[in-house]
Write an enzyme that holds these catalytic residues in place. Structure first.
Site, mmCIF file in Angstrom:
data_model
loop_
_atom_site.group_PDB
_atom_site.id
_atom_site.type_symbol
_atom_site.label_atom_id
_atom_site.label_comp_id
_atom_site.label_asym_id
_atom_site.label_seq_id
_atom_site.Cartn_x
_atom_site.Cartn_y
_atom_site.Cartn_z
ATOM 1 N N GLU A 1 0.859 -1.191 0.000
ATOM 2 C CA GLU A 1 0.000 0.000 0.000
ATOM 3 C C GLU A 1 0.890 1.232 0.000
ATOM 4 O OE1 GLU A 1 -2.563 2.385 3.330
ATOM 5 O OE2 GLU A 1 -2.833 0.205 3.262
ATOM 6 N N ARG B 1 0.558 10.488 0.806
ATOM 7 C CA ARG B 1 0.980 11.526 1.753
ATOM 8 C C ARG B 1 2.145 12.341 1.218
ATOM 9 N NH1 ARG B 1 1.366 8.014 7.384
ATOM 10 N NH2 ARG B 1 -0.705 7.048 7.263
ATOM 11 N N LYS C 1 -10.930 -1.346 7.552
ATOM 12 C CA LYS C 1 -9.625 -1.178 8.182
ATOM 13 C C LYS C 1 -9.860 -0.718 9.626
ATOM 14 C CE LYS C 1 -5.823 2.190 7.776
ATOM 15 N NZ LYS C 1 -5.158 3.109 6.829
#
Length: 214
Positions: free
Chosen positions: A47, A51, A134
């Site tokens: 993943e 950011r 999640k």
């Protein structure tokens, strides 16, 4: 209306892996050697968090590696989801539940895994037709006991705990039948990438993969 996004869909996108390396990559030049190190350690998925300014290019470079199913993390808006999928993301992960992000991912035909921290948020995700969420941030929220407490009244839900998890926690999370996979950044930290320590990334990844199979 599209059907539920199931754990099976995500499991397929993750290539059956139960460990999900979560990566914040600040320099595009590290993308290819990082992908090589992860794949060399036995990882089958990763993943890439949205950011950093180069996140799309990093995702695209790693997705082109061929040995990894690469998704996008920290996706906050529908526009980011669209850019991530265009860059090659096989799945989308968000730190929280956002209906517009879920809808965009359905439109794009990719599994989406929203973050939840409470039973109320989990019920909203279920109402949206999601079967996999999640748990975030897993360790600060209370770790495995919190996971057990949330899983008990929602037996059909699969969880991807992420946040504050390291190798020492892995076995306890994976032992719970509701856990589809565990996400974590300990395999490839910012310090590893800054030093270019790809041998250590490979070693830590191999250790995590081995732990996930026991």
């Amino acid at each position: 209306m599209a059907g539920p996004v199931t754990g099976t869909d995500l499991a397929s996108a993750l290539a059956g892996a139960r460990v999900l390396p979560v990566l914040t990559v600040r320099r595009l030049s590290t993308a290819r050697p990082l992908a090589d190190a992860l794949a060399g350690g036995g990882a089958r998925c990763a993943e890439v968090t949205f950011r950093t300014p180069d996140a799309e290019q990093v995702l695209n470079e790693m997705a082109a590696h061929g040995g990894l199913a690469v998704g996008a993390g920290t996706v906050l808006t529908p526009e980011q989801a669209e850019r991530a999928v265009a860059a090659g993301a096989r799945f989308v992960v968000s730190p929280g539940f956002e209906e517009e992000v879920v809808a965009k991912c359905r439109e794009l035909g990719v599994p989406v895994v929203p973050g939840i921290a409470t039973a109320t948020e989990l019920m909203r995700a279920l109402k949206a037709g999601l079967a996999t969420v999640k748990l975030f941030p897993a360790e600060p929220l209370g770790g495995v006991p919190t996971l057990r407490a949330l899983a008990a009244p929602f037996p059909g839900v699969r969880f991807v705990p992420t946040g504050g998890i390291d190798a020492s926690h892995l076995a306890a999370y994976l032992a719970h039948p509701a856990v589809l996979a565990v996400g974590g950044s300990w395999m490839a930290t910012a310090d590893h990438l800054e030093r270019g320590d790809y041998d250590e990334i490979r070693r830590l990844t191999a250790d995590a993969v081995e732990r996930s199979m026991t």
